[in-house]
Design an enzyme around this catalytic site. Sequence first.
Site, PDB file in Angstrom:
ATOM      1  N   SER A 172       5.217  24.311 -27.169  1.00  0.00           N
ATOM      2  CA  SER A 172       4.001  24.985 -26.738  1.00  0.00           C
ATOM      3  C   SER A 172       4.317  26.116 -25.756  1.00  0.00           C
ATOM      4  O   SER A 172       5.103  27.000 -26.056  1.00  0.00           O
ATOM      5  CB  SER A 172       3.031  23.942 -26.153  1.00  0.00           C
ATOM      6  N   ASP A 209       0.353  23.008 -32.566  1.00  0.00           N
ATOM      7  CA  ASP A 209       1.030  22.759 -31.291  1.00  0.00           C
ATOM      8  C   ASP A 209       1.986  21.570 -31.355  1.00  0.00           C
ATOM      9  O   ASP A 209       1.603  20.456 -31.725  1.00  0.00           O
ATOM     10  CB  ASP A 209      -0.030  22.510 -30.215  1.00  0.00           C
TER      11      ASP A 209
END
Length: 320
Positions: free
Chosen positions: A71, A185
């Site tokens: 991320s 993500d």
Amino acid sequence: MMLEWASLRRRHEDGGGGALPTEPPIAQPKPRKSGVSLALGGGAARGWAHIGVLRALDEAGVEIDMIAGTSIGALVGGCYLAGKLDELEDFARSLTKRRMFGLMDWSFGGNGLLGGMKLNAKMQQHMAGITFADLPKPFICVAAEIRTGHEIWLSSGSLIKAMRASYALPGVFEPVICNRRVLVDGALVNPVPVSVCRAHEQPLVVAVNLHYDLFGRAAVIKHSADDVDEEIRELTIKRDAGERETRLGITGVMVEAFNIIQDRIARARMAGDPPDLALMPKLGHIGLADFHRADEAIRLGYEIARAHLDDLERLQTVLA
């Protein structure tokens, strides 16, 4: 030392100098400190702390052999290895609430509230055309495939596309399609990617966990459901023992739920595959969307890394 011994030998052969040692001296090489492999965890706006960590390690002359990022950790780690950390830090420190709103490209008809293309355009200004092959050290971006739940390690191709996939928070940013895989993500599957560094046989792994102080120790609370039918008029979340309250809308509820998922997965995975050193800056008071608080997050990351430099040096000496 070898040059000195050769000079003595020449003088001896010419009739000058004293007795010649029978063997040349053996030079003792200075022990090389073990390089560091970084596992940079997810955490949205708290991820600016990674910039401070990297600044502190650079100042101390710590050599970084590899970075694995999830991320925001992938974004910061990729920019660092691409030589663009200055540009990213300038961008982060320039953010205000108003400017953040201007970067949001709402996409109500797509697969996420934000298309993410405005942020992508910003990255293209400085990093267009950069691939993993252009980086001086190994770099892995962690993403998740939404259809299978597989953990995906991106290590070749477009750097920008890989970073976008790694921070594509479900429901907020649109997923990224790579080779017919729909990626989101990476914090869904590996919030602090220590296991990636271990898989690459890195001897010294330092993890940066941005969620450690968010929920405290995991707890089970016995509670009554007597008031289950009471209407919820206003849902808020309290931080810092009530010092700050944040109203939660639909996006807020979704993001806080994602926070809990990240925290629980990170605890479980790091318990089974712990790093050699964990850096855990206290960032619980900074919200996931508080990107305008970069100054504070960077400072806290810098301070936690500086505070553990002695620990890191001891580990490097042991592994040298």
